[in-house]
Motif scaffolding. Structure first.
Motif, PDB file in Angstrom:
ATOM      1  N   MET A  78      47.227 -18.847  34.545  1.00  0.00           N
ATOM      2  CA  MET A  78      46.687 -20.290  34.253  1.00  0.00           C
ATOM      3  C   MET A  78      45.740 -20.667  35.504  1.00  0.00           C
ATOM      4  O   MET A  78      46.296 -20.675  36.576  1.00  0.00           O
ATOM      5  N   SER A  79      44.688 -21.457  35.172  1.00  0.00           N
ATOM      6  CA  SER A  79      43.880 -22.050  36.213  1.00  0.00           C
ATOM      7  C   SER A  79      44.466 -23.245  36.715  1.00  0.00           C
ATOM      8  O   SER A  79      45.187 -23.866  36.300  1.00  0.00           O
ATOM      9  N   ALA A  80      44.008 -23.690  37.979  1.00  0.00           N
ATOM     10  CA  ALA A  80      44.596 -25.025  38.589  1.00  0.00           C
ATOM     11  C   ALA A  80      44.130 -25.968  37.794  1.00  0.00           C
ATOM     12  O   ALA A  80      44.810 -27.003  37.804  1.00  0.00           O
ATOM     13  N   GLU A  81      43.097 -26.137  36.987  1.00  0.00           N
ATOM     14  CA  GLU A  81      42.672 -27.074  36.273  1.00  0.00           C
ATOM     15  C   GLU A  81      43.722 -27.218  35.273  1.00  0.00           C
ATOM     16  O   GLU A  81      43.973 -28.594  34.711  1.00  0.00           O
ATOM     17  N   THR A  82      44.004 -26.324  34.373  1.00  0.00           N
ATOM     18  CA  THR A  82      45.089 -26.768  33.138  1.00  0.00           C
ATOM     19  C   THR A  82      46.331 -26.863  34.033  1.00  0.00           C
ATOM     20  O   THR A  82      47.274 -27.674  33.152  1.00  0.00           O
ATOM     21  N   ALA A  83      46.703 -26.550  34.988  1.00  0.00           N
ATOM     22  CA  ALA A  83      48.270 -26.770  35.497  1.00  0.00           C
ATOM     23  C   ALA A  83      48.463 -28.186  35.618  1.00  0.00           C
ATOM     24  O   ALA A  83      49.255 -28.892  35.432  1.00  0.00           O
ATOM     25  N   ASN A  84      47.220 -28.935  35.964  1.00  0.00           N
ATOM     26  CA  ASN A  84      47.143 -30.520  36.145  1.00  0.00           C
ATOM     27  C   ASN A  84      46.874 -31.040  34.849  1.00  0.00           C
ATOM     28  O   ASN A  84      46.523 -32.284  35.152  1.00  0.00           O
ATOM     29  N   GLY A  85      46.606 -30.496  33.749  1.00  0.00           N
ATOM     30  CA  GLY A  85      46.029 -31.095  32.763  1.00  0.00           C
ATOM     31  C   GLY A  85      44.766 -30.592  32.489  1.00  0.00           C
ATOM     32  O   GLY A  85      44.045 -29.942  33.051  1.00  0.00           O
ATOM     33  N   PRO A  86      44.038 -30.909  30.970  1.00  0.00           N
ATOM     34  CA  PRO A  86      42.778 -30.657  30.888  1.00  0.00           C
ATOM     35  C   PRO A  86      41.811 -31.324  31.681  1.00  0.00           C
ATOM     36  O   PRO A  86      41.839 -32.355  32.226  1.00  0.00           O
ATOM     37  N   THR A  87      40.776 -30.441  31.806  1.00  0.00           N
ATOM     38  CA  THR A  87      39.501 -30.936  32.509  1.00  0.00           C
ATOM     39  C   THR A  87      38.712 -32.068  31.745  1.00  0.00           C
ATOM     40  O   THR A  87      39.010 -32.301  30.585  1.00  0.00           O
ATOM     41  N   GLU A  88      37.610 -32.701  32.407  1.00  0.00           N
ATOM     42  CA  GLU A  88      37.096 -33.742  31.554  1.00  0.00           C
ATOM     43  C   GLU A  88      36.458 -33.286  30.327  1.00  0.00           C
ATOM     44  O   GLU A  88      36.437 -33.810  29.248  1.00  0.00           O
ATOM     45  N   ASP A  89      35.767 -31.998  30.358  1.00  0.00           N
ATOM     46  CA  ASP A  89      35.357 -31.561  29.226  1.00  0.00           C
ATOM     47  C   ASP A  89      36.256 -31.099  28.323  1.00  0.00           C
ATOM     48  O   ASP A  89      35.832 -31.429  26.902  1.00  0.00           O
ATOM     49  N   GLN A  90      37.420 -30.605  28.653  1.00  0.00           N
ATOM     50  CA  GLN A  90      38.205 -30.236  27.653  1.00  0.00           C
ATOM     51  C   GLN A  90      38.826 -31.777  26.938  1.00  0.00           C
ATOM     52  O   GLN A  90      39.291 -31.748  25.807  1.00  0.00           O
ATOM     53  N   VAL A  91      39.161 -32.746  27.612  1.00  0.00           N
ATOM     54  CA  VAL A  91      39.619 -33.837  27.050  1.00  0.00           C
ATOM     55  C   VAL A  91      38.461 -34.352  26.061  1.00  0.00           C
ATOM     56  O   VAL A  91      38.832 -34.950  24.991  1.00  0.00           O
ATOM     57  N   GLU A  92      37.134 -34.346  26.576  1.00  0.00           N
ATOM     58  CA  GLU A  92      36.027 -34.771  25.463  1.00  0.00           C
ATOM     59  C   GLU A  92      36.402 -34.186  24.339  1.00  0.00           C
ATOM     60  O   GLU A  92      36.214 -34.720  23.195  1.00  0.00           O
ATOM     61  N   ILE A  93      36.482 -32.835  24.170  1.00  0.00           N
ATOM     62  CA  ILE A  93      36.532 -32.079  22.989  1.00  0.00           C
ATOM     63  C   ILE A  93      38.056 -32.496  22.449  1.00  0.00           C
ATOM     64  O   ILE A  93      37.984 -32.872  21.067  1.00  0.00           O
ATOM     65  N   LEU A  94      39.055 -32.845  23.010  1.00  0.00           N
ATOM     66  CA  LEU A  94      40.273 -33.202  22.238  1.00  0.00           C
ATOM     67  C   LEU A  94      40.108 -34.509  21.971  1.00  0.00           C
ATOM     68  O   LEU A  94      40.458 -34.792  20.716  1.00  0.00           O
ATOM     69  N   GLU A  95      39.626 -35.324  22.632  1.00  0.00           N
ATOM     70  CA  GLU A  95      39.349 -36.772  22.154  1.00  0.00           C
ATOM     71  C   GLU A  95      38.330 -36.809  20.887  1.00  0.00           C
ATOM     72  O   GLU A  95      38.740 -37.714  19.916  1.00  0.00           O
ATOM     73  N   TYR A  96      37.425 -35.930  20.980  1.00  0.00           N
ATOM     74  CA  TYR A  96      36.518 -36.110  19.602  1.00  0.00           C
ATOM     75  C   TYR A  96      37.422 -35.582  18.516  1.00  0.00           C
ATOM     76  O   TYR A  96      37.212 -36.349  17.205  1.00  0.00           O
ATOM     77  N   ASN A  97      38.201 -34.646  18.464  1.00  0.00           N
ATOM     78  CA  ASN A  97      38.968 -34.060  17.373  1.00  0.00           C
ATOM     79  C   ASN A  97      39.854 -35.137  17.064  1.00  0.00           C
ATOM     80  O   ASN A  97      39.947 -35.314  15.929  1.00  0.00           O
ATOM     81  N   PHE A  98      40.335 -35.818  18.065  1.00  0.00           N
ATOM     82  CA  PHE A  98      41.508 -36.748  17.489  1.00  0.00           C
ATOM     83  C   PHE A  98      40.975 -37.887  17.059  1.00  0.00           C
ATOM     84  O   PHE A  98      41.477 -38.210  15.963  1.00  0.00           O
TER      85      PHE A  98
END
Length: 73
Positions: free
Chosen positions: A1-21
């Motif tokens: 697991m990358s350090a980014e996902t260990a502390n939660g999604p990155t900004e780009d990932q949150v953008e994808i998640l928020e769009y879908n939500f």
């Protein structure tokens, strides 16, 4: 697991998640959840956890109970 996902999604990932939500579905079915996870580069478990937490935040902001209940409860 990358350090980014260990502390939660990155900004780009949150953008994808928020769009879908917001635009697609607040309650994705397993197939949709799998597709969102793949698009965001997260595991299905991480994606499901994010959606559950985000739904609780949304319900709170709308003045709704944090848990889903029937209308008569």
């Amino acid at each position: 697991m990358s350090a980014e996902t260990a502390n939660g999604p990155t900004e780009d990932q949150v953008e994808i998640l928020e769009y879908n939500f917001n635009k697609v579905n607040k309650h994705p079915d397993p197939t949709t959840l799998c597709l969102i996870a793949a698009e965001a580069g997260l595991s299905e478990e991480e994606t499901l956890k994010w959606f559950k937490q985000r739904l609780a935040q949304w319900r709170q902001s709308e003045g709704l109970p944090s848990e889903c209940r029937s209308v008569t409860d």
